[in-house]
Design an enzyme around this catalytic site. Structure first.
Site, PDB file in Angstrom:
ATOM      1  N   LYS A  13     -27.233  -1.094   2.009  1.00 43.51           N
ATOM      2  CA  LYS A  13     -27.305   0.376   2.012  1.00 43.51           C
ATOM      3  C   LYS A  13     -25.958   0.987   2.426  1.00 43.51           C
ATOM      4  O   LYS A  13     -25.498   1.959   1.834  1.00 43.51           O
ATOM      5  CB  LYS A  13     -28.408   0.876   2.960  1.00 43.51           C
ATOM      6  CG  LYS A  13     -29.803   0.403   2.583  1.00 43.51           C
ATOM      7  CD  LYS A  13     -30.878   1.052   3.450  1.00 43.51           C
ATOM      8  CE  LYS A  13     -30.773   0.747   4.924  1.00 43.51           C
ATOM      9  NZ  LYS A  13     -30.967  -0.689   5.278  1.00 43.51           N
ATOM     10  N   ARG A  88     -36.876   6.366   8.057  1.00 42.70           N
ATOM     11  CA  ARG A  88     -37.291   4.998   8.321  1.00 42.70           C
ATOM     12  C   ARG A  88     -38.762   4.903   8.709  1.00 42.70           C
ATOM     13  O   ARG A  88     -39.273   3.814   8.916  1.00 42.70           O
ATOM     14  CB  ARG A  88     -36.469   4.458   9.474  1.00 42.70           C
ATOM     15  CG  ARG A  88     -35.509   3.338   9.041  1.00 42.70           C
ATOM     16  CD  ARG A  88     -34.717   2.987  10.215  1.00 42.70           C
ATOM     17  NE  ARG A  88     -34.038   1.773  10.287  1.00 42.70           N
ATOM     18  CZ  ARG A  88     -32.720   1.646  10.122  1.00 42.70           C
ATOM     19  NH1 ARG A  88     -31.987   2.643   9.725  1.00 42.70           N
ATOM     20  NH2 ARG A  88     -32.162   0.488  10.356  1.00 42.70           N
ATOM     21  N   ARG A 125     -21.352 -10.741   8.605  1.00 37.50           N
ATOM     22  CA  ARG A 125     -20.891  -9.355   8.409  1.00 37.50           C
ATOM     23  C   ARG A 125     -19.947  -8.925   9.537  1.00 37.50           C
ATOM     24  O   ARG A 125     -20.221  -9.157  10.704  1.00 37.50           O
ATOM     25  CB  ARG A 125     -22.099  -8.416   8.367  1.00 37.50           C
ATOM     26  CG  ARG A 125     -21.715  -6.945   8.355  1.00 37.50           C
ATOM     27  CD  ARG A 125     -22.815  -6.082   7.842  1.00 37.50           C
ATOM     28  NE  ARG A 125     -23.820  -5.772   8.856  1.00 37.50           N
ATOM     29  CZ  ARG A 125     -24.801  -4.887   8.669  1.00 37.50           C
ATOM     30  NH1 ARG A 125     -24.905  -4.260   7.510  1.00 37.50           N
ATOM     31  NH2 ARG A 125     -25.687  -4.654   9.617  1.00 37.50           N
ATOM     32  N   ARG A 158     -21.682  -6.625  14.750  1.00 36.35           N
ATOM     33  CA  ARG A 158     -22.665  -5.778  15.404  1.00 36.35           C
ATOM     34  C   ARG A 158     -23.515  -6.618  16.333  1.00 36.35           C
ATOM     35  O   ARG A 158     -23.947  -7.705  15.960  1.00 36.35           O
ATOM     36  CB  ARG A 158     -23.567  -5.115  14.349  1.00 36.35           C
ATOM     37  CG  ARG A 158     -23.003  -3.820  13.846  1.00 36.35           C
ATOM     38  CD  ARG A 158     -23.775  -3.276  12.689  1.00 36.35           C
ATOM     39  NE  ARG A 158     -25.218  -3.123  12.917  1.00 36.35           N
ATOM     40  CZ  ARG A 158     -26.014  -2.443  12.111  1.00 36.35           C
ATOM     41  NH1 ARG A 158     -25.514  -1.834  11.043  1.00 36.35           N
ATOM     42  NH2 ARG A 158     -27.307  -2.364  12.353  1.00 36.35           N
ATOM     43  N   ARG A 169     -35.587  -6.813  13.577  1.00 39.43           N
ATOM     44  CA  ARG A 169     -35.367  -5.624  12.733  1.00 39.43           C
ATOM     45  C   ARG A 169     -36.148  -5.743  11.418  1.00 39.43           C
ATOM     46  O   ARG A 169     -36.645  -4.742  10.894  1.00 39.43           O
ATOM     47  CB  ARG A 169     -33.862  -5.445  12.464  1.00 39.43           C
ATOM     48  CG  ARG A 169     -33.107  -4.980  13.708  1.00 39.43           C
ATOM     49  CD  ARG A 169     -31.597  -5.202  13.585  1.00 39.43           C
ATOM     50  NE  ARG A 169     -30.965  -4.430  12.553  1.00 39.43           N
ATOM     51  CZ  ARG A 169     -29.815  -4.755  11.966  1.00 39.43           C
ATOM     52  NH1 ARG A 169     -29.175  -5.858  12.324  1.00 39.43           N
ATOM     53  NH2 ARG A 169     -29.302  -3.983  11.050  1.00 39.43           N
TER      54      ARG A 169
END
Ligand code: AMP
Length: 214
Positions: A13, A88, A125, A158, A169
């Site tokens: 996203k 969300r 990431r 992160r 998550r």
């Protein structure tokens, strides 16, 4: 064009939202980026959101609705916007509808990808702490290790991209956010996009999904 990006963490996203916003010349509003900035700044918002973000849990609906309401008021969203990571929950989607009044969401792009792919992707990431550019040490490595190509700042990982928190998550996504797929399907604006492959292929699929009539 007003676009909502749906999909689990790691579905792309952020990457595609930023790209689309540039191409369409519209602002992108990413509640996760706004919250991380608030946490880094040590603001009251950041302090209240910190624990939830770190644990991979959602912050309260009123908090993010307030953030989006302010952004919509202050940003030039005359030609549309991209929403990344918001709404969300169903309550957020309903709140957004009220905020928009007679303006409609034109497309809800659902980026579909498996949990295994997400966990592997997020482990690799790296983000720029200054300009939010996103890299992946396997599929999209920066030219200089650990440095952002856009602004030269240090890259960081992160805290919530650790596999255990990613699993949490994903659970939260399945419970709270997956119902939004049905919600936007009923609104007639949902388009599913296979987000498994390389970023260029996914972006091409996104363009087709935007062009596709209901
Ligand atoms: P993201 O960068 O979109 O993956 O968001 C990172 C974290 O910020 C999430 O795991 C939540 O803790 C929080 N967050 C971001 N957007 C929302 C939202 N719309 N509602 C509630 N919490 C959010």
């Amino acid at each position: 064009m007003r676009i909502v990006l749906l999909g689990p963490p790691g579905s792309g996203k952020g990457t595609h939202g930023k790209h689309l916003a540039e191409v369409l010349s519209v602002p992108v509003m990413a509640t996760g980026d706004i919250l991380r900035q608030a946490i880094a700044d040590g603001s009251a918002l950041g302090k209240s959101a910190q624990e939830s973000v770190k644990a991979g849990q959602l912050v309260p609906d009123e908090t993010v609705l307030g953030l989006i309401e302010t952004r919509l008021r202050l940003t030039d969203a005359q030609h549309g916007f991209i929403l990344d990571g918001f709404p969300r929950t169903l309550a957020q989607a309903q709140g957004l509808k009220l905020l928009l009044g007679d303006r409609r969401i034109d497309r809800a792009l659902n980026l579909v990808v498996s949990a295994e792919v997400v966990i592997t992707r997020l482990k690799d990431r790296w983000l720029c702490g200054t300009c939010d550019a996103i890299y992946n040490t396997v599929s999209l490595p920066p030219k200089v290790v650990g440095k952002c190509e856009q602004c030269g700042s240090d890259l960081r990982q992160r805290i919530d991209d650790q596999p255990d928190t990613v699993r949490k998550r994903l659970e939260v996504y399945a419970r709270e956010s997956a119902p939004l797929v049905t919600y936007y399907e009923r609104e007639g604006v949902l388009r599913n996009v296979d987000a498994t492959g390389p970023a260029v292929e996914v972006y091409a699929a996104i363009q087709r999904a935007i062009a596709k009539a209901a």
